[in-house]
Scaffold this motif. Sequence first.
Motif, PDB file in Angstrom:
ATOM      1  N   ILE A  42       0.848  -1.196   0.000  1.00  0.00           N
ATOM      2  CA  ILE A  42       0.000   0.000   0.000  1.00  0.00           C
ATOM      3  C   ILE A  42       0.882   1.243   0.000  1.00  0.00           C
ATOM      4  O   ILE A  42       1.745   1.396   0.869  1.00  0.00           O
ATOM      5  N   VAL A  44       0.424   5.369  -0.150  1.00  0.00           N
ATOM      6  CA  VAL A  44      -0.291   6.636  -0.208  1.00  0.00           C
ATOM      7  C   VAL A  44       0.694   7.710  -0.660  1.00  0.00           C
ATOM      8  O   VAL A  44       1.811   7.794  -0.141  1.00  0.00           O
ATOM      9  N   ILE A 112     -10.206   1.789   2.015  1.00  0.00           N
ATOM     10  CA  ILE A 112      -9.799   3.136   1.607  1.00  0.00           C
ATOM     11  C   ILE A 112     -10.829   4.160   2.079  1.00  0.00           C
ATOM     12  O   ILE A 112     -10.479   5.209   2.641  1.00  0.00           O
ATOM     13  N   TYR A 116      -9.758   7.092   4.789  1.00  0.00           N
ATOM     14  CA  TYR A 116      -9.753   8.498   4.361  1.00  0.00           C
ATOM     15  C   TYR A 116     -10.782   9.315   5.132  1.00  0.00           C
ATOM     16  O   TYR A 116     -10.515  10.453   5.544  1.00  0.00           O
ATOM     17  N   ILE A 223      -3.732   6.808  -3.996  1.00  0.00           N
ATOM     18  CA  ILE A 223      -3.278   5.584  -3.315  1.00  0.00           C
ATOM     19  C   ILE A 223      -3.215   4.439  -4.314  1.00  0.00           C
ATOM     20  O   ILE A 223      -4.033   4.356  -5.237  1.00  0.00           O
ATOM     21  N   VAL A 225      -2.860   0.103  -4.239  1.00  0.00           N
ATOM     22  CA  VAL A 225      -2.882  -1.109  -3.413  1.00  0.00           C
ATOM     23  C   VAL A 225      -2.651  -2.288  -4.337  1.00  0.00           C
ATOM     24  O   VAL A 225      -3.508  -2.615  -5.163  1.00  0.00           O
ATOM     25  N   ILE A 243      -3.485   2.201   5.705  1.00  0.00           N
ATOM     26  CA  ILE A 243      -3.797   3.422   4.949  1.00  0.00           C
ATOM     27  C   ILE A 243      -3.910   4.612   5.889  1.00  0.00           C
ATOM     28  O   ILE A 243      -3.336   5.689   5.643  1.00  0.00           O
TER      29      ILE A 243
END
Length: 339
Positions: A42, A44, A112, A116, A223, A225, A243
């Motif tokens: 992952i 970001v 996600i 977020y 992002i 993944v 995340i």
Amino acid sequence: MRKKIYIGSMILFSLLMIGGVFYSLPYYVSKPGMAKELEPIIQVEDGFDGKGSFMLTTVRMGRANIYSYIEAMLFDYEEIYPLEAILHDTESPEEYNARQLHAMSGSKLNAIEVAYKKAGITVDYKFNGIYVVQVIPGMPAEGKLLPGDHVIKVDEKPLTSSAEFIDYVGKKIAGDQLSFTVNRKNDTKTVNVNVQPFKDNPNKVGIGISLVDDKEIIVKPEITVNTDEIGGPSAGLMFSLEIYNQLTKEDLTKGYRIAGTGTIDSEGIVGPIGGIEQKIVAADKAGADIFFAPNENGNSGSNYQAALKTAEDIKSKMKIIPVDDFDDAVNYLKKLPMK
């Protein structure tokens, strides 16, 4: 003569050994998989680094042959399941694999969205169509649509949701034809399918597919993944924690190796999974300090209870922590001292 008999016996023995590998039994076998760090998976954009790590845990699942069946009979934390316990009615192994991969996709989207939103960042979605997960034998879609097909349009109309598709088909009458624009293995084609009544519900018409949405999540920072061929929804909780940790300045890992499992929905609720015992074994072998397990609101026989028992049986030093939602995990980590 004896030499010929010996050579013949060796050939026969070799053929039997090879046959044992390739002959499938009507069972699946599962065993402990791996505990894999999520930071390389992952990314970001401009995200924060952690001193420790979050890890997803997996179970290795495969069709049994003679040797894997015998091995599972002999060793702890290897389980044998009849086919019907793994595959849905009339579901093929290919359809099962497609279902697992799409479940992983849904898990990533939920993770996600939760992470977020918890970080105070706006989340938007773009709908790109639907994926066919299963085709029901004896229904019109059989032989025309396949598991994994990406349906982009129906009757030249772009889809805005799977609910819209179901509503559109439901308004048709038996014998009406639908024209599907389908992407199959990077090849776009048109497939025509007539609707017909369902055998178990003659008042309802359809074409006989199970489906999932193909949604693209739109967030800033961006992002990625990369889960390759990992299937199933059980990494949702750990995805969301990794995340969130990359989005926020505070390092929740605090130098610990943190494993866990559990589905997650768009509201952050953590759900139970299969193979919790095998995931405890995998996390312990990987040197995890902490393991988050679905608490199922404290119900007896919960994932958390099974995880506790397994950790005790294998004499693991991991702390097994019960969680019912995303906030439970975050609140626990915020109270941890630095390692």
